[in-house]
Design a protein around this motif. Sequence first.
Motif, short mmCIF file in Angstrom:
data_model
loop_
_atom_site.label_atom_id
_atom_site.label_comp_id
_atom_site.label_asym_id
_atom_site.label_seq_id
_atom_site.Cartn_x
_atom_site.Cartn_y
_atom_site.Cartn_z
N GLY A 90 0.73 -1.25 0.10
CA GLY A 90 0.01 -0.02 -0.06
C GLY A 90 0.63 1.28 -0.04
N ARG A 91 2.17 1.39 0.18
CA ARG A 91 3.04 2.35 0.17
C ARG A 91 4.06 2.36 -1.09
NH1 ARG A 91 6.41 3.04 4.52
NH2 ARG A 91 6.37 0.92 5.09
N PHE A 92 4.61 1.15 -1.15
CA PHE A 92 5.72 1.12 -2.22
C PHE A 92 5.18 0.34 -3.52
CE2 PHE A 92 9.64 0.53 0.72
CZ PHE A 92 9.12 1.76 1.52
N THR A 93 5.61 0.88 -4.57
CA THR A 93 5.00 0.27 -5.89
C THR A 93 6.63 0.06 -6.72
OG1 THR A 93 3.09 1.34 -5.82
CG2 THR A 93 3.70 0.68 -7.90
N ILE A 94 6.54 -1.26 -7.24
CA ILE A 94 7.56 -1.62 -8.02
C ILE A 94 7.09 -1.46 -9.61
CG2 ILE A 94 7.18 -4.28 -7.89
CD1 ILE A 94 9.98 -4.68 -8.20
N SER A 95 7.84 -1.26 -10.36
CA SER A 95 7.60 -1.32 -12.01
C SER A 95 8.76 -1.39 -12.84
CB SER A 95 6.74 0.04 -12.45
OG SER A 95 7.58 1.28 -12.08
N ARG A 96 8.33 -1.77 -13.83
CA ARG A 96 9.88 -1.83 -14.81
C ARG A 96 9.43 -1.51 -16.13
NH1 ARG A 96 11.21 -7.92 -14.68
NH2 ARG A 96 12.96 -7.07 -16.26
N ASP A 97 10.58 -0.68 -16.74
CA ASP A 97 10.45 -0.49 -18.16
C ASP A 97 11.53 -1.42 -19.01
OD1 ASP A 97 10.25 0.84 -20.67
OD2 ASP A 97 10.33 2.87 -19.95
N ASN A 98 11.14 -2.31 -19.76
CA ASN A 98 11.95 -3.26 -20.21
C ASN A 98 12.68 -2.42 -21.52
OD1 ASN A 98 11.45 -5.22 -18.74
ND2 ASN A 98 10.14 -6.48 -19.96
N ALA A 99 11.98 -1.55 -22.04
CA ALA A 99 12.41 -0.83 -23.08
C ALA A 99 13.76 0.09 -22.76
CB ALA A 99 11.73 0.17 -23.85
N LYS A 100 13.81 0.42 -21.48
CA LYS A 100 14.79 1.23 -20.83
C LYS A 100 15.80 0.46 -20.01
CE LYS A 100 12.26 5.30 -20.76
NZ LYS A 100 13.04 6.30 -21.78
N ASN A 101 15.64 -0.86 -19.81
CA ASN A 101 16.14 -1.99 -18.69
C ASN A 101 16.36 -1.03 -17.49
OD1 ASN A 101 17.00 -3.50 -21.18
ND2 ASN A 101 18.70 -3.20 -21.09
N THR A 102 15.38 -0.88 -17.01
CA THR A 102 15.31 -0.19 -15.72
C THR A 102 14.05 -0.55 -14.88
OG1 THR A 102 16.18 1.77 -16.76
CG2 THR A 102 15.16 2.12 -14.65
#
Length: 118
Positions: free
Chosen positions: A66-78
Amino acid sequence: QVQLVESGGGLVQPGGSLRLSCAASGFTFSSYTMRWYRQAPGKERELVAGIISVGGNTNYADSVKGRFTISRDNAKNTVYLQMNSLRPEDTAVYYCNAFRGTLHRQYWGQGTQVTVSS
C-alpha cells in the motif's frame, strides 16, 4: 559485464517519498525477474518487492504493501521502486536484484542508502 546501478536514495522526512531507479546492463533484462531488497543495521536482508520479467505480476513485503510500488520499463532496462509514506523503520540500504531461476543465476547492485528521519 553485468551492472545494476541504483539511484534516487537519500535522506527524507517521515511521510515523504522517494523513487529509486536501477539501470541494468550486460544481460537480457527482459528475461529476468527484478527485485528490491533492503537491509537495516543489525537485521537480515529482506525482500521488499518483486516483479516478473514481463511485468504486471508483483509481490510485496507486508510492511510496505500500500505504500511502495515496483515497476519496470523493459525498453529502458530499468526497474523502479516508488516509496510513499515513508517511515523511520524503512531506513536501510536498498539493493537491486536480477533473478533468473531457469539459469540458477542472479545479479546484485551495489546498494543505495535510504534514511527516513526528522
